[in-house]
Design an enzyme around this catalytic site. Structure first.
Site, PDB file in Angstrom:
ATOM      1  CG  HIS A  73      37.376  32.707  42.708  1.00 19.86           C
ATOM      2  ND1 HIS A  73      37.934  32.861  41.470  1.00 19.86           N
ATOM      3  CD2 HIS A  73      38.120  31.771  43.348  1.00 19.86           C
ATOM      4  CE1 HIS A  73      38.977  32.062  41.351  1.00 19.86           C
ATOM      5  NE2 HIS A  73      39.107  31.377  42.484  1.00 19.86           N
TER       6      HIS A  73
ATOM      7  CD  GLU B 185      35.050  37.668  40.616  1.00 18.13           C
ATOM      8  OE1 GLU B 185      35.843  38.301  39.904  1.00 18.13           O
ATOM      9  OE2 GLU B 185      35.421  36.863  41.497  1.00 18.13           O
TER      10      GLU B 185
ATOM     11  CB  CYS C 192      39.304  33.552  37.270  1.00 19.52           C
ATOM     12  SG  CYS C 192      38.010  32.559  38.058  1.00 19.52           S
TER      13      CYS C 192
ATOM     14  CB  CYS D 193      34.341  34.169  38.189  1.00 15.68           C
ATOM     15  SG  CYS D 193      34.976  33.696  39.822  1.00 15.68           S
TER      16      CYS D 193
END
Length: 152
Positions: A53, A55, A83, A86
């Protein structure tokens, strides 16, 4: 720079990821003491890594740049609402603040919401759709061994 300027940078990264790499529309910027220390984009499609992801990618780069797994004092700017994975990583690494541009509600019509995951994780373990069970294995000696090594 302002929060809005950093968020615009995260959005620009997300836009470039879609346009240039065919990636998902997520970008992130990690800032410490008013300085950008790392950026990241969603690289799930490019790497096959389901944890890639934006992040997390930015946080990995920030940890390398800062020479520490702790991100105390850092602010993460994300194009989309982080999410649960993260967000948990941000809590666990000491990130001081998170700012995001687009909410789960805004992403939902495009299949880009993690609201259902947040809802699942808010339930007791036995009520979650994922089969999560504690299977006791006796004395956690490995924890004591680690503590002894870590305390040196």
């Amino acid at each position: 720079m302002t929060d809005e300027a950093y968020l615009r940078q995260a959005i620009a990264l997300a836009e470039a990821n879609v346009r240039e790499a065919g990636g998902r529309p997520f970008g992130a910027v990690v800032v410490k003491d008013g300085r950008v220390v790392a950026t990241g984009v969603n690289e799930i499609g490019a790497t096959g890594d389901p944890t890639a992801h934006a992040e997390l990618s930015a946080m990995r780069q920030a940890a390398k740049a800062l020479g520490t797994p702790r991100l105390d004092g850092c602010v993460v700017y994300a194009s989309g609402q982080p999410c649960p994975m993260c967000l948990a990583a941000m809590h666990m690494t000491g990130v001081a603040a998170v700012r995001f541009a687009y909410s789960n509600a805004q992403g939902e019509p495009y299949g880009l919401s993690t609201a259902m995951v947040y809802a699942q994780m808010a339930k007791p373990l036995e009520a979650q759709a994922l089969d999560v069970r504690h299977t006791p294995m006796g004395d956690p000696a490995i924890y004591r061994a680690w503590k002894g090594v870590a305390q040196g």
